[in-house]
Scaffold this motif. Structure first.
Motif, short mmCIF file in Angstrom:
data_model
loop_
_atom_site.label_atom_id
_atom_site.label_comp_id
_atom_site.label_asym_id
_atom_site.label_seq_id
_atom_site.Cartn_x
_atom_site.Cartn_y
_atom_site.Cartn_z
N THR A 9 46.34 128.17 55.12
CA THR A 9 47.22 127.36 54.27
C THR A 9 46.83 127.48 52.81
OG1 THR A 9 47.60 125.78 56.07
CG2 THR A 9 48.04 125.04 53.82
N LEU A 10 45.55 127.28 52.50
CA LEU A 10 45.10 127.35 51.10
C LEU A 10 45.18 128.78 50.58
CD1 LEU A 10 42.08 124.88 51.06
CD2 LEU A 10 44.42 124.50 50.33
N GLU B 275 39.67 122.65 45.71
CA GLU B 275 39.86 122.23 47.10
C GLU B 275 39.20 123.20 48.08
OE1 GLU B 275 44.06 119.83 46.44
OE2 GLU B 275 44.08 121.90 47.15
N CYS C 280 40.15 114.37 55.74
CA CYS C 280 40.62 115.59 55.09
C CYS C 280 39.47 116.21 54.31
CB CYS C 280 41.78 115.29 54.15
SG CYS C 280 42.29 116.70 53.15
N ARG D 296 48.43 116.06 49.03
CA ARG D 296 48.33 117.51 48.85
C ARG D 296 48.09 118.26 50.15
NH1 ARG D 296 48.08 119.94 44.21
NH2 ARG D 296 46.75 121.60 45.05
N HIS D 297 47.59 117.57 51.18
CA HIS D 297 47.24 118.30 52.41
C HIS D 297 47.90 117.72 53.65
CE1 HIS D 297 43.80 118.25 49.48
NE2 HIS D 297 44.18 119.52 49.45
N LYS E 62 45.75 120.36 60.97
CA LYS E 62 45.81 120.69 59.55
C LYS E 62 44.49 121.27 59.07
CE LYS E 62 49.96 119.56 58.14
NZ LYS E 62 50.83 120.50 57.40
N LEU F 183 43.58 125.10 57.46
CA LEU F 183 43.34 125.10 56.02
C LEU F 183 43.01 126.48 55.48
CD1 LEU F 183 41.37 121.81 55.29
CD2 LEU F 183 43.60 122.48 54.37
#
Length: 833
Positions: A403-404, A745, A189, A296-297, A396, A400
């Motif tokens: 998503t973030l 992040e 990750c 968290r991810h 994932k 990101l």
């Protein structure tokens, strides 16, 4: 469709020997094969070139599997002096051999790539996929082709393993594949902290919570494996190099702990733990898997997955956690209140909006392979699940960017909203109280073993009244008119009778139109019991409230004389709240009634919340885990039972509030209706995201109290205000922390991908094979992987380039906007490594 003669067909298919051919037989087109037409495939040479020493594959047919079916072909391997070994000749043709020793079966690279991707997206099993290909040759079963399913399974197993090795750069390592270390094939990750990769030097001197690793653990009991095959017959090729832990050491540890008794959960009855030793495991080698995830991810952690033998045992889960060198967190949705207060992320500092439920989101993806992996041997199953976990992590990572971005947009919105809500609440409270409460809650955050705020309950009021009466007796003051029943006990019994009446009404309303004799007996018993209790209570009531005799007399004039002639569920109890203010009634009884009804309203509200939480938990559990009509019907019946109890609690709250409303004028009570407003049907709903209490429109029932300190309310209401202030403060703090965590992040993602690009660039020439062609291929693959990471960096930076601007400006941004012009982040200089 075009028509060709026999010679042209053979000449035109020297490069396409796997095409399916139809031949005209003077009546219709009849399927045939290029082999029957005389085509022989020559490996090791360009089509048309002569091989001076051809080696036929064998007298048997050679089978090639491709996207158009299963083909039997005539095949000659090259036998020239410079010829490569047979399996390499097949690989050069982009045919993957089923074995390296005298191969008789192969599958095209295109087929393997197609099935590999299809297995990730549709979760199709190898069995279904292979037999769908076999039916393309002849769906009538008239053309017999030797079954190559076992060979195909072996090729898929090897293909998955080799692709994982390739993606991890093991082919570029001069030390070779056997130098692979534990967990090295796992997809990491990039948003999590990795010392030396994506966190700055000297990070130890900064606030440590920004660099903390959040993990979650969970077990999945759908990923079973039957007791078939063995580690010797079907070993894992990954052998602890990816997500599953190394099997030999794991089993040795479990064997050493075989005599250790399973600890019981001290929290709510957790069957996965408390009944671990009792769960049936007949015919199963593994009853499920346990995992350790990035909380968290939503990504699986390296060496954080292992098989379970019986339930969610501590020894299994502890081994998984420590094999990943991490600590673990709790499931909180089904834990008791004390656990929720002490460990809930809502009240824990420096966790942002982490929910700890990451494993649950991953199960929806992996559960679809449960049936196909259940029948596999141990090695094939572990490597297949490893491959699926790796694909989940990779998807994932590629998501990101958006998503973030979505998270930071929503976080800014909620941060602003909750900070404004906290400020508005504090404006109604005396500043000295705010300072005092802040000091107290900060002390609790530093040491949560200190007592927490617990709202007063109806049971607590019963105790207070009993203690008060005991004190009056000691002082020589006795206002009781009955030797066994005191005034407070009379009112308490009356309120209990109201509850029993309401339950009986519900039972009658839900009774079957055609009840059985047993159901009739049970109902009649309830009615008779309530009759007797009402008669006994009414006799004592006349001692304390003589006026009720007149009221009963008026009822008798209307044609009813006692409870036996009335339906007990509608018998009027004539409690103080039901009497007009002008009617004579002891104010002491009215005060007892008010205190008990106030506590009952709070208790009923707590039960409404409890039933809503249970309803939501059961509904989600049913949706995720229950399959089949019978199981779904039973689960729905349980949910409906919770719904009935919730409605009963709502009715109890409304009844208690109506009583408070009637008594408040007599007793001159004010301010109570602010903390106990009317409860509408639209307000009886789950919290949104339930225990997090952070997003969505929250009904007032989850906020305990909205009263201010300016009213003449007692200390109990002030405590309710303090509870609400604590919640508002916690929500504002968690969303503020979430902004900082998301910023960090985003920075870590960019830094990690750049580090990874540099890592691939260094492997451009780290291994020097004998063949220049192999060297060129290794260098090209390393360059492509490095370029891919840099492309992700550029894409993410473009998406995030405007984030610092709208964060600092606290812009109003719509939630979950799908606009293509949404703000994006370059974050110069914050997010550059």
């Amino acid at each position: 469709m075009q028509m060709f003669c026999h010679e042209c067909i053979l000449h035109g298919h020297t490069r396409d020997p796997l095409h399916r051919i139809d031949m005209w037989n003077d009546s219709f087109f009849q399927p045939t094969t290029l082999k029957k037409l005389g085509l022989c495939v020559q490996l090791g040479h360009a089509p048309g070139d002569r091989c001076y020493n051809p080696h036929p594959s064998s007298s048997d047919d050679f089978v090639v599997i491709d996207v158009h079916g299963v083909h039997e072909i005539a095949l000659d391997f090259c036998g020239c002096a410079s010829a490569q070994i047979r399996y390499k000749q097949l690989l050069r043709t982009r045919w993957y051999p089923a074995t390296t020793s005298d191969p008789r079966t192969a599958a095209t690279f295109a087929l393997m790539e197609h099935f590999h991707l299809l297995s990730f997206e549709s979760k199709v099993s190898a069995y279904e996929f292979y037999h769908s290909l076999a039916r393309q040759n002849n769906n009538a079963g008239l053309s017999v082709i030797k079954d190559r399913y076992s060979a195909f399974m072996r090729m898929v197993h090897e293909w998955r393993h080799l692709r994982q090795l390739q993606h991890a750069g093991r082919g570029n390592d001069p030390n070779g594949i056997h130098a692979t270390t534990a967990g090295e094939l796992a997809v990491q990750c990039p948003a999590c902290p990795h010392p030396g990769k994506n966190i700055p030097q000297g990070w130890e001197d900064e606030p440590p919570w920004k660099y903390a690793l959040f993990i979650a653990i969970d077990a999945n009991f759908r990923l079973k494996r039957k007791a078939v095959s063995s580690d010797n017959v079907d070993p894992s090729l990954n052998s602890g190099w990816a997500y599953f832990i190394e099997e030999a050491a794991y089993k040795a540890y479990l064997a050493h702990q075989v005599g250790v008794k399973q600890d019981r959960s001290t929290c709510v009855s957790h069957n996965a733990i408390n009944l671990a030793d009792m769960k049936s495991s007949y015919g199963l080698a593994a009853t499920g898997v346990g995992t350790v995830d990035c909380a968290r991810h939503d990504m699986k952690l390296a060496n954080g997955v292992g098989d379970l033998q019986k339930g969610e045992k501590y020894i299994n889960m502890d081994y998984l956690v420590f094999s990943a060198l991490l600590a673990f967190t709790f499931h909180l949705k089904v834990h008791i209140d004390e656990c929720q207060r002490n460990f809930s992320f809502n009240w824990s500092k420096h966790v942002g909006q982490t929910d700890g439920e990451a494993p649950e989101r991953g199960w929806s993806n992996i559960n679809r392979v449960a049936m196909s992996t259940k029948e596999m041997g141990p090695g094939s199953r572990q490597d297949t699940l490893d491959d699926h976990f790796g694909d989940w992590n990779w998807k994932k990572i590629t998501a990101l960017g958006r998503t973030l971005l979505r998270k930071i947009r929503n976080t800014i919105k909620w941060k602003k909203e909750h900070e404004e809500g906290l400020a508005e609440l504090e404006r109604t409270i005396q500043p000295t109280l705010v300072l005092q409460w802040r000091k107290e809650v900060e002390a609790w955050e530093e040491d949560n073993s200190q007592p927490n705020l617990i709202p007063i309950t109806q049971a607590a009021v019963h105790l207070q009244l009993a203690e008060l009466e005991a004190h009056e007796l000691q002082a020589g003051i006795n206002v009781s008119l009955h030797t066994d029943i005191s005034p407070s006990r009379l009112i308490t019994a009356g309120i209990d009778l109201q509850d029993q009446q309401q339950h009986l009404k519900t039972d009658i309303a839900n009774a079957s139109l055609h009840p059985t004799d047993k159901q009739k007996t049970t109902m009649q018993t309830h009615i008779t019991t309530l009759h007797r209790r009402l008669d006994a209570w009414a006799c004592v009531q006349e001692l304390y409230m003589p006026i009720v005799s007149q009221l009963h007399h008026r009822s008798s004039e209307a044609g009813t004389t006692n409870t036996a002639q009335l339906k007990p569920e509608v018998f009027n109890l004539w409690l103080p709240s039901e009497l007009q203010p002008t009617v004579g009634c002891d104010d002491r009884l009215a005060a007892h009634k008010w205190d008990l009804q106030h506590a009952q309203a709070l208790d009923a509200l707590n039960k409404v919340r409890s039933h809503l939480r249970l309803w939501s938990h059961m509904y989600i559990y049913k949706d995720r885990n229950v399959r089949g009509q019978a199981a779904s019907t039973r689960a729905q019946a349980l949910i409906e039972g919770v719904e009935v109890r919730k409605c009963a609690s709502v009715d109890k709250y409304r009844c208690a509030r109506n009583a408070l409303l009637a008594l408040s004028h007599r007793l001159n009570r004010s301010g109570w209706d602010i903390s106990l407003p009317p409860l509408l049907d639209s307000q009886v709903r789950p919290m949104g995201d339930m225990e997090r209490q952070g997003t969505g429109t929250i009904s007032w029932i989850w906020l305990d109290s909205h009263v201010d300190n300016s009213s003449s309310e007692n200390e109990r209401v002030q405590d309710s205000v303090r509870v609400e202030w604590c919640k508002a403060r916690a929500r504002a703090n968690r969303w503020s922390e979430e902004v900082e965590l998301l910023f960090e992040e985003m920075r870590r993602v960019i830094a990690f991908l750049r580090w990874q690009a540099e890592w691939w660039s260094e492997r451009h020439s780290s291994r020097v094979p004998e063949s220049p062609a192999e060297q060129e291929g290794l260098a090209a693959y390393a360059c492509r992987q490095a370029a891919l990471r840099l492309s992700l960096v550029a894409s993410f930076q473009d998406l995030w380039k405007d984030v610092p601007m709208f964060v600092s400006a606290a812009m109003d941004i719509p939630l979950d906007s799908d606009s293509k012009d949404e703000p994006t982040i370059d974050t110069r200089p914050q997010l550059h490594s």
